[in-house]
Design a protein around this motif. Structure first.
Motif, PDB file in Angstrom:
ATOM      1  N   SER A  46       0.951  -1.177   0.012  1.00  0.00           N
ATOM      2  CA  SER A  46      -0.349   0.122  -0.019  1.00  0.00           C
ATOM      3  C   SER A  46       0.599   1.421  -0.239  1.00  0.00           C
ATOM      4  CB  SER A  46      -0.760   0.293   1.135  1.00  0.00           C
ATOM      5  OG  SER A  46      -1.537   1.324   1.094  1.00  0.00           O
ATOM      6  N   VAL A  47       1.096   1.926  -0.812  1.00  0.00           N
ATOM      7  CA  VAL A  47       1.332   3.005  -1.150  1.00  0.00           C
ATOM      8  C   VAL A  47       1.203   4.744  -0.286  1.00  0.00           C
ATOM      9  CG1 VAL A  47       2.310   5.097  -2.743  1.00  0.00           C
ATOM     10  CG2 VAL A  47       2.289   3.302  -3.909  1.00  0.00           C
ATOM     11  N   LEU A  48       1.707   5.231   0.815  1.00  0.00           N
ATOM     12  CA  LEU A  48       1.307   5.755   1.889  1.00  0.00           C
ATOM     13  C   LEU A  48       0.870   6.905   1.127  1.00  0.00           C
ATOM     14  CD1 LEU A  48       4.612   5.210   4.262  1.00  0.00           C
ATOM     15  CD2 LEU A  48       2.087   4.199   4.605  1.00  0.00           C
ATOM     16  N   PRO A  49       0.103   7.385   1.874  1.00  0.00           N
ATOM     17  CA  PRO A  49      -0.548   9.119   1.406  1.00  0.00           C
ATOM     18  C   PRO A  49       0.626  10.048   1.373  1.00  0.00           C
ATOM     19  CG  PRO A  49      -1.402   8.388   3.201  1.00  0.00           C
ATOM     20  CD  PRO A  49      -0.258   7.136   2.786  1.00  0.00           C
ATOM     21  N   GLY A  50      -0.254  10.897   0.362  1.00  0.00           N
ATOM     22  CA  GLY A  50       1.390  11.883  -0.633  1.00  0.00           C
ATOM     23  C   GLY A  50       2.425  11.451  -0.958  1.00  0.00           C
ATOM     24  N   VAL A  51       2.338  10.436  -1.119  1.00  0.00           N
ATOM     25  CA  VAL A  51       3.744   9.709  -2.347  1.00  0.00           C
ATOM     26  C   VAL A  51       3.854   9.444  -3.630  1.00  0.00           C
ATOM     27  CG1 VAL A  51       5.574   7.772  -2.512  1.00  0.00           C
ATOM     28  CG2 VAL A  51       4.379   7.920  -0.071  1.00  0.00           C
TER      29      VAL A  51
END
Length: 188
Positions: A46-51
């Motif tokens: 899961s790509v982190l928020p804002g990445v």
């Protein structure tokens, strides 16, 4: 204090890079009893928020984006090399990353690529003509920061308050890659 030998790396010119740890910087790390762990399979990635926004901003500012990651679970028999590579392929399709540099060893192997050593950064500098002294290392663990410092990079510590050894020093501390990207762009 260890002295960095830049004799075999082009440090007088070249491109600028942001070196990024993977788990906890790009994608979610699973924290168990205060310690971070990588995803085990593609469904856990899961790509982190804002990445995505942070990487796009860094790319627009002219930085190469190089993931440098320790994946010792391969040496420990808890993860397959093919799954680590599949995770990187998935991340590479979703995000504007230029390369992945991976250490599959465990500490006992004594390699020079495992962070806190700077072998992964040195190899990336050679492969991509990177000027290390104008580059940044972003990580969420002491090993990441120590590797960046050994390579002569400026370091940014994403502090999640893990229950483990913390870096002794860094150039800037934050809580997200997006904040780190703003710092990098304003201090390049």
């Amino acid at each position: 204090m260890r002295q960095t030998d830049f004799s075999n790396v082009n440090v007088g010119g070249g491109r600028r890079a942001v070196f990024l740890d993977r788990d906890g910087v790009i994608n979610k790390a699973f924290v168990l009893q205060g310690k971070p762990y990588p995803p085990k399979n593609l469904t856990e990635v899961s790509v982190l928020p804002g990445v995505a926004e942070a990487l796009s901003q860094l790319k627009a500012a002219g930085f190469l984006l190089i993931v440098v990651t320790n994946q010792p679970d391969v040496a420990r028999g808890n993860q397959s090399r093919s799954m680590v590579e599949a995770i990187h392929e998935q991340l590479g399709r979703q995000l504007p990353l230029d390369d992945f540099c991976i250490c599959f060893h465990d500490t006992a192997d004594g390699c020079d690529c495992r962070k806190p050593g700077w072998g992964l950064l040195r190899q990336a500098a050679q492969d991509h003509n990177i000027y290390l002294l104008q580059s940044f290392m972003v990580g969420d663990r002491w090993r990441d920061i120590a590797a960046g410092q050994a390579a002569g990079c400026r370091t940014i510590f994403i502090d999640y308050g893990y229950d483990e050894e913390q870096p002794k020093s860094w150039d800037w501390r934050t809580t997200s890659l997006l904040e780190a990207a703003h710092f990098i762009i304003n201090h390049q």
